[in-house]
Design a protein around this motif. Structure first.
Motif, PDB file in Angstrom:
ATOM      1  N   LYS A 162      44.158  43.478  31.436  1.00  0.00           N
ATOM      2  CA  LYS A 162      45.002  43.553  32.620  1.00  0.00           C
ATOM      3  C   LYS A 162      44.161  43.968  33.829  1.00  0.00           C
ATOM      4  O   LYS A 162      43.284  44.834  33.727  1.00  0.00           O
ATOM      5  CB  LYS A 162      46.139  44.547  32.409  1.00  0.00           C
ATOM      6  CG  LYS A 162      47.275  44.012  31.536  1.00  0.00           C
ATOM      7  CD  LYS A 162      48.032  42.896  32.252  1.00  0.00           C
ATOM      8  CE  LYS A 162      49.290  42.484  31.480  1.00  0.00           C
ATOM      9  NZ  LYS A 162      50.036  41.416  32.193  1.00  0.00           N
ATOM     10  N   ALA A 163      44.455  43.391  34.981  1.00  0.00           N
ATOM     11  CA  ALA A 163      43.698  43.703  36.186  1.00  0.00           C
ATOM     12  C   ALA A 163      43.801  45.178  36.541  1.00  0.00           C
ATOM     13  O   ALA A 163      42.843  45.773  37.055  1.00  0.00           O
ATOM     14  CB  ALA A 163      44.172  42.837  37.350  1.00  0.00           C
ATOM     15  N   GLY A 164      44.958  45.791  36.259  1.00  0.00           N
ATOM     16  CA  GLY A 164      45.116  47.209  36.555  1.00  0.00           C
ATOM     17  C   GLY A 164      44.141  48.074  35.791  1.00  0.00           C
ATOM     18  O   GLY A 164      43.784  49.166  36.233  1.00  0.00           O
ATOM     19  N   SER A 165      43.696  47.601  34.625  1.00  0.00           N
ATOM     20  CA  SER A 165      42.667  48.296  33.856  1.00  0.00           C
ATOM     21  C   SER A 165      41.277  47.885  34.324  1.00  0.00           C
ATOM     22  O   SER A 165      40.432  48.727  34.634  1.00  0.00           O
ATOM     23  CB  SER A 165      42.827  47.990  32.363  1.00  0.00           C
ATOM     24  OG  SER A 165      41.703  48.433  31.631  1.00  0.00           O
ATOM     25  N   ASN A 166      41.052  46.578  34.408  1.00  0.00           N
ATOM     26  CA  ASN A 166      39.736  46.034  34.717  1.00  0.00           C
ATOM     27  C   ASN A 166      39.251  46.447  36.100  1.00  0.00           C
ATOM     28  O   ASN A 166      38.066  46.712  36.306  1.00  0.00           O
ATOM     29  CB  ASN A 166      39.776  44.506  34.604  1.00  0.00           C
ATOM     30  CG  ASN A 166      38.408  43.894  34.374  1.00  0.00           C
ATOM     31  OD1 ASN A 166      37.421  44.580  34.236  1.00  0.00           O
ATOM     32  ND2 ASN A 166      38.361  42.576  34.322  1.00  0.00           N
ATOM     33  N   ASP A 167      40.153  46.492  37.060  1.00  0.00           N
ATOM     34  CA  ASP A 167      39.791  46.835  38.439  1.00  0.00           C
ATOM     35  C   ASP A 167      40.068  48.290  38.778  1.00  0.00           C
ATOM     36  O   ASP A 167      39.847  48.707  39.918  1.00  0.00           O
ATOM     37  CB  ASP A 167      40.562  45.947  39.424  1.00  0.00           C
ATOM     38  CG  ASP A 167      40.249  44.477  39.247  1.00  0.00           C
ATOM     39  OD1 ASP A 167      39.147  44.159  38.758  1.00  0.00           O
ATOM     40  OD2 ASP A 167      41.112  43.644  39.590  1.00  0.00           O
ATOM     41  N   GLY A 168      40.561  49.058  37.814  1.00  0.00           N
ATOM     42  CA  GLY A 168      40.946  50.432  38.068  1.00  0.00           C
ATOM     43  C   GLY A 168      40.191  51.427  37.214  1.00  0.00           C
ATOM     44  O   GLY A 168      38.966  51.556  37.314  1.00  0.00           O
TER      45      GLY A 168
END
Length: 300
Positions: A162-168
Motif C-alpha cells: 500500500k502507498a501509505g506504507s511504501n511512502d510513509g
C-alpha cells in the motif's frame, strides 16, 4: 539451442542485450551466499532461491514463491547510497520461465509477453492501475553503485505494498536504517527483508499476486562503533522491524499510532529485537525461522 529455451525467448534475450549462457541462477543460493552473514541463508522458509544477476554480476539474493508470484524475502549487503533514487526499467527473470535461460534479469519488452513468463512471475500489468504500489524488499536506497541500484528494480524483488506504507512509515524505516548503518557500522552489514502473509482470507492482486499483511526487515552488523549514543545501544549488532501493510489489521503485532498523519495512520512500523521478530515469524509461519547465523553473534 535445444534444452535452453524457446526460439521466441532466445530472440527476446538477444534483442534486450542479454547474454545467452544457458546457466540458471534459480534453485540454489550457492553462487550468491556472500549476501548472507556467514554465507548462511535464513532457515525455516521454503521457496525458489534466486541469485539476482544484473550485467553479469550477482547483486543480491531472493527466496521466491512461484505460487504467490512474489518474494518471501530478499537478502543483501548494505552499501551507503550515492545520488538520488534512479529511474530504472522494471525487469523480470527469464530463468523462472525457462530453466535453461540466461540468468541476467532483463527489462520487460514492448508488446505481449511469453505465456511462460506470465505464469512464472508477476508482470507490470499486475500493478498498473491497481491500489498497490511496487514495494521493494531490497531498496535501491541501500546500495551505492548504479548497477546495484538498477538491479533492485526486478518484480521478483517486489511485493504489493500500500502507498501509505511504501511512502510513509516503511520509507522512514529504510531511511533510519540507512543513516544508522552508514554512521556506526564499521564492517559489512547484512540485511534481510521479507513479508508476513495473512493467516486467512489473503487478498490477491489481479487474482495473480498474493498481498502480504506485514513486511519485516532485520539487519546484522557484527563490527560496529561501540561508542554508540544511548538511544542506539540496543540496535547493534542486530535490530528488526515489522510494518503494517493493511491499516485494518489487528494491533497484536504492530499497534496503531493515533497521532500519526491521517494518510499514514494504520501503516505503522514497530521496531523490535531480532528475537522478538523471530517469535512473530514462528507464530505466523508455524515454523522456526532463523534470520541470521547464531543471531549474528557467531565468532569471526
Amino acid at each position: 539451442m535445444s534444452g535452453c529455451c524457446s526460439p521466441a525467448l532466445f530472440l527476446l534475450l538477444l534483442f534486450s542485450g542479454g547474454l545467452f549462457l544457458c546457466a540458471a541462477d534459480v534453485g540454489d543460493f550457492a553462487p550468491c551466499l556472500q549476501f548472507f552473514y556467514k554465507s548462511w541463508p535464513p532457515k525455516g522458509l521454503t521457496g525458489t532461491p534466486i541469485c539476482q544477476r544484473y550485467v553479469n554480476q550477482y547483486r543480491f539474493s531472493t527466496l521466491y514463491s512461484r505460487q504467490r508470484r512474489s518474494p518471501w524475502f530478499s537478502g543483501y549487503v548494505y552499501g551507503a547510497p550515492a545520488g538520488k533514487r534512479p529511474t530504472a526499467a522494471w525487469k523480470f527473470e527469464p530463468q523462472l520461465a525457462y530453466p535453461g535461460a540466461d540468468g541476467n534479469m532483463i527489462p520487460f519488452p514492448p508488446g505481449p509477453l511469453d505465456q511462460n513468463v506470465l505464469e512464472s512471475q508477476a508482470v507490470e500489468l499486475d500493478y498498473i492501475n491497481s491500489t498497490y504500489s511496487r514495494g521493494h524488499l531490497n531498496p535501491s536506497l541501500h546500495h551505492q553503485s548504479r548497477e546495484d541500484r538498477y538491479a533492485t528494480f526486478t518484480l521478483t524483488n517486489v511485493t504489493p505494498q500500500k502507498a501509505g506504507s511504501n511512502d510513509g512509515p516503511w520509507e522512514s524505516l529504510e531511511q533510519t536504517v540507512n543513516k544508522t548503518l552508514a554512521a556506526y557500522c564499521l564492517g559489512e552489514a547484512y540485511i534481510v527483508t521479507g513479508i508476513i502473509p495473512y493467516q486467512s482470507g489473503e487478498p490477491w492482486l489481479r487474482n495473480r499476486v498474493a498481498v502480504p499483511e506485514y513486511m519485516w526487515s532485520a539487519y546484522c552488523c557484527p563490527k560496529y562503533n561501540v561508542s554508540l549514543p544511548e538511544r542506539l545501544k540496543h540496535t547493534f549488532p542486530t535490530y528488526a522491524a515489522v510494518g503494517r501493510n493493511d491499516r485494518n489489521s489487528t494491533e497484536e503485532i504492530v499497534p496503531v499510532d493515533q497521532t500519526a498523519k491521517k494518510q499514514f495512520r494504520g501503516y505503522d512500523v514497530r521496531q523490535m529485537s531480532l528475537q522478538t521478530l523471530e517469535t512473530y515469524l514462528k507464530d505466523r509461519f508455524s515454523a522456526v525461522i532463523s534470520v541470521f547465523y547464531e543471531q549474528c553473534s557467531g565468532s569471526d
